[in-house]
Design a protein around this motif. Sequence first.
Motif, PDB file in Angstrom:
ATOM      1  N   GLU A   1      37.474  38.292  42.301  1.00 44.39           N
ATOM      2  CA  GLU A   1      36.471  39.293  41.947  1.00 44.39           C
ATOM      3  C   GLU A   1      36.864  40.546  42.974  1.00 44.39           C
ATOM      4  N   THR A   2      37.681  40.694  43.828  1.00 44.72           N
ATOM      5  CA  THR A   2      38.111  41.760  44.830  1.00 44.72           C
ATOM      6  C   THR A   2      39.404  42.262  44.342  1.00 44.72           C
ATOM      7  N   GLY A   3      39.963  41.691  43.318  1.00 47.80           N
ATOM      8  CA  GLY A   3      41.096  42.280  42.674  1.00 47.80           C
ATOM      9  C   GLY A   3      42.358  41.829  43.318  1.00 47.80           C
ATOM     10  N   GLU A   4      42.178  40.869  43.968  1.00 47.73           N
ATOM     11  CA  GLU A   4      43.379  39.771  44.599  1.00 47.73           C
ATOM     12  C   GLU A   4      44.009  38.876  43.713  1.00 47.73           C
ATOM     13  N   ILE A   5      45.331  39.058  43.682  1.00 49.77           N
ATOM     14  CA  ILE A   5      46.153  37.853  42.954  1.00 49.77           C
ATOM     15  C   ILE A   5      46.165  36.701  43.991  1.00 49.77           C
ATOM     16  N   VAL A   6      45.354  35.551  43.601  1.00 48.42           N
ATOM     17  CA  VAL A   6      45.336  34.339  44.471  1.00 48.42           C
ATOM     18  C   VAL A   6      46.318  33.331  44.056  1.00 48.42           C
ATOM     19  N   ALA A   7      46.641  33.261  42.672  1.00 51.50           N
ATOM     20  CA  ALA A   7      47.778  32.261  42.194  1.00 51.50           C
ATOM     21  C   ALA A   7      48.514  32.858  41.208  1.00 51.50           C
ATOM     22  N   ARG A   8      49.846  32.157  41.112  1.00 54.27           N
ATOM     23  CA  ARG A   8      50.671  32.704  40.010  1.00 54.27           C
ATOM     24  C   ARG A   8      51.431  31.424  39.240  1.00 54.27           C
ATOM     25  N   GLY A   9      51.603  31.660  38.062  1.00 48.32           N
ATOM     26  CA  GLY A   9      52.476  30.800  37.412  1.00 48.32           C
ATOM     27  C   GLY A   9      53.512  31.278  36.422  1.00 48.32           C
TER      28      GLY A   9
ATOM     29  N   THR B   1      50.220  44.482  34.373  1.00 47.58           N
ATOM     30  CA  THR B   1      49.884  44.095  32.947  1.00 47.58           C
ATOM     31  C   THR B   1      48.848  42.963  32.987  1.00 47.58           C
ATOM     32  N   GLY B   2      49.190  42.059  33.852  1.00 47.01           N
ATOM     33  CA  GLY B   2      48.324  40.890  33.908  1.00 47.01           C
ATOM     34  C   GLY B   2      46.984  41.336  34.640  1.00 47.01           C
ATOM     35  N   LEU B   3      47.159  42.184  35.601  1.00 48.70           N
ATOM     36  CA  LEU B   3      45.894  42.924  36.398  1.00 48.70           C
ATOM     37  C   LEU B   3      44.949  43.450  35.420  1.00 48.70           C
ATOM     38  N   GLY B   4      45.545  44.174  34.243  1.00 47.92           N
ATOM     39  CA  GLY B   4      44.770  44.752  33.192  1.00 47.92           C
ATOM     40  C   GLY B   4      44.035  43.818  32.513  1.00 47.92           C
ATOM     41  N   ALA B   5      44.719  42.627  32.327  1.00 48.18           N
ATOM     42  CA  ALA B   5      44.105  41.678  31.238  1.00 48.18           C
ATOM     43  C   ALA B   5      42.855  41.201  31.931  1.00 48.18           C
ATOM     44  N   ALA B   6      43.152  40.869  33.522  1.00 51.04           N
ATOM     45  CA  ALA B   6      42.064  40.472  34.322  1.00 51.04           C
ATOM     46  C   ALA B   6      40.929  41.210  34.229  1.00 51.04           C
ATOM     47  N   PHE B   7      41.254  42.833  34.488  1.00 53.27           N
ATOM     48  CA  PHE B   7      40.305  43.524  34.512  1.00 53.27           C
ATOM     49  C   PHE B   7      39.302  43.791  33.306  1.00 53.27           C
ATOM     50  N   LEU B   8      40.059  43.813  32.145  1.00 48.40           N
ATOM     51  CA  LEU B   8      39.375  43.711  30.964  1.00 48.40           C
ATOM     52  C   LEU B   8      38.274  42.793  30.842  1.00 48.40           C
ATOM     53  N   ALA B   9      38.929  41.528  31.111  1.00 40.88           N
ATOM     54  CA  ALA B   9      37.984  40.199  30.747  1.00 40.88           C
ATOM     55  C   ALA B   9      36.963  40.444  31.906  1.00 40.88           C
ATOM     56  N   GLY B  10      37.095  40.693  33.074  1.00 37.08           N
ATOM     57  CA  GLY B  10      35.864  40.939  33.973  1.00 37.08           C
ATOM     58  C   GLY B  10      35.036  41.796  33.757  1.00 37.08           C
ATOM     59  N   LEU B  11      35.181  42.937  32.826  1.00 32.18           N
ATOM     60  CA  LEU B  11      34.337  43.858  32.828  1.00 32.18           C
ATOM     61  C   LEU B  11      33.632  43.101  31.446  1.00 32.18           C
ATOM     62  N   GLY B  12      34.262  42.370  30.614  1.00 27.13           N
ATOM     63  CA  GLY B  12      33.565  41.620  29.444  1.00 27.13           C
ATOM     64  C   GLY B  12      32.669  40.630  29.851  1.00 27.13           C
ATOM     65  N   VAL B  13      32.730  40.170  31.107  1.00 21.69           N
ATOM     66  CA  VAL B  13      31.603  39.168  31.257  1.00 21.69           C
ATOM     67  C   VAL B  13      30.992  39.505  32.734  1.00 21.69           C
ATOM     68  N   GLY B  14      31.208  40.737  33.361  1.00 20.13           N
ATOM     69  CA  GLY B  14      30.306  41.347  34.112  1.00 20.13           C
ATOM     70  C   GLY B  14      30.684  41.033  35.742  1.00 20.13           C
ATOM     71  N   VAL B  15      31.824  40.726  35.812  1.00 24.01           N
ATOM     72  CA  VAL B  15      32.633  40.507  37.181  1.00 24.01           C
ATOM     73  C   VAL B  15      32.754  41.908  37.602  1.00 24.01           C
ATOM     74  N   TRP B  16      32.997  42.892  36.907  1.00 23.01           N
ATOM     75  CA  TRP B  16      33.032  44.329  37.449  1.00 23.01           C
ATOM     76  C   TRP B  16      32.233  44.987  36.437  1.00 23.01           C
ATOM     77  N   SER B  17      31.597  45.882  36.822  1.00 21.83           N
ATOM     78  CA  SER B  17      30.650  46.635  36.210  1.00 21.83           C
ATOM     79  C   SER B  17      30.831  48.080  35.451  1.00 21.83           C
ATOM     80  N   SER B  18      31.814  48.520  36.080  1.00 15.71           N
ATOM     81  CA  SER B  18      32.361  49.906  35.790  1.00 15.71           C
ATOM     82  C   SER B  18      33.748  50.205  36.078  1.00 15.71           C
ATOM     83  N   TYR B  19      34.293  51.507  35.717  1.00 15.28           N
ATOM     84  CA  TYR B  19      35.642  51.745  35.902  1.00 15.28           C
ATOM     85  C   TYR B  19      35.724  52.092  37.590  1.00 15.28           C
ATOM     86  N   ASP B  20      34.836  52.600  37.861  1.00 14.00           N
ATOM     87  CA  ASP B  20      34.772  52.895  39.490  1.00 14.00           C
ATOM     88  C   ASP B  20      34.941  51.588  40.389  1.00 14.00           C
ATOM     89  N   GLU B  21      34.261  50.534  39.968  1.00 16.45           N
ATOM     90  CA  GLU B  21      34.233  49.486  40.748  1.00 16.45           C
ATOM     91  C   GLU B  21      35.826  49.132  40.883  1.00 16.45           C
TER      92      GLU B  21
END
Length: 487
Positions: free
Chosen positions: A21-29, A429-449
């Motif tokens: 939720e802080t925008g950190e990548i904590v794991a990769r595959g 690219t992957g971060l953008g997908a995460a940001f979109l999904a996080g907006l979709g479920v309320g992990v982030w509430s705005s572009y500013d966040e």
Amino acid sequence: MTSILAIDAGTTGVTALVVSETGEIVARGYQEFAQHFPKPGWVEHVPEEIWQATLEACRAALRGLDRAELAAIGLTNQRETVVLWDRETLGSPRRAIVWQDRRTASMCGDLAAHEDRVRELTGLRLDPYFSATKLAWIREHEPHTWALVESGRYAVGTVDSYLIARMTRGLEHVTDVSNASRTLLFDLTRGDWSDELCALFGVPRDALPELVPNWGELAVTDARSFLDLELPVAGIAGDQQAALFGQTCFSPGEVKCTYGTGSFILTNTGTTLERSASGLLSTAAWRSPSGELTYALEGSIFVTGAAVQWLRDGLQIVGSAAETAAIAATVPSSEGVVFVPALTGLGAPHWDPTARGLIVGLTRGTTRAHLVRATLEAIAFEVRDVVATMPPVASLKVDGGAAANDLLCQLQADQLALSVSRPRYVETTGLGAAFLAGLGVGVWSSYDELRETWALDRTFSPAGDRATADADYRRWLAAVERAKAWA
């Protein structure tokens, strides 16, 4: 801590990221899959191999993590590639035809009378790059397969649609506007599939996926099909629009360049649909759950990172992409060697599907270091080609695997005479997908966040002699002209 599983189904492999939720990548595959080249100019993938690579990449990213912390899944994908699959069995009757595939060049020529109308409706060109002519080719050459598309047995979609069908056990057949707008079947002004274009290319509208917003609860995975996970798929976007989102280019005029298999330069144009007379494409960036559509202008370069891959796999003169900077740095210049990597034709701004790769300026003194450096210079030249056709650009954000190459970033700054900013995480690219999904479920509430999560790694400022950079670029342009109209 809440986290998002982001899936980036690229052209050569699938990357899975777990983003906090802080925008950190904590794991990769990561898992590669095979590239198939059955004829010159043809490029295909096996859909089942993409699916298996997706499962393996996600398993690797989730290994040892607490899955209870996952809030949603975000998905991004190689665009324009077309997939057919059986709605009941989810098996595919043929290989996917990849965005790089050039087999429909003559078909595009036959449709030239419709070029202006197609461009008016779609913002795109009649080029083999886009999906519709690939589908028309299947209709013409594989009538038995196409009959099952027309009967409703086979679904048609891009890679995002296919993977969501697999993840949901066939319950969902959806896509978003960023992928739809790359098919030549989408009316960019209306924001919907076009009956006129479906008729032109002979594609039944009923076979196409339902259009959904780019974020929100768009589908739910089936645990039996997808790694025992029952999670909302809450963000979808084509890879380049996802990278624009991941670079937090939310305001009109902000520009990013992604160095991947190809390179793609996008500038956000806001809610205004801008059209280019210089070879740029008008495209959908994303659509909010409220229905507001954001647009972009795009310059699509077909081969950049793939040229480095060709040095590794085709010529076998480098062992890995990572070592190209060190090899290229052993010589002060390419000594007049120019490589035009038109290995699948030329995209923006030249748009010549009959162009082919060209290396000129070779002498007895040419070494592999000169050719490797010429390859990195070619990437910088190709991006300059596109930026020169855009509205004035103040600075450039870069991402993708090759953005980790310091020499490339410096060459890019020198060619553009602009500052080049590289973020801490180049997997935007992957971060953008995460940001979109996080907006979709309320992990982030705005572009500013989301902007607060973006962190700078390094800025590259122009250096060196400007006259030399311009002379090198003029030599590049001369070589490009020699590469055109070859096939």
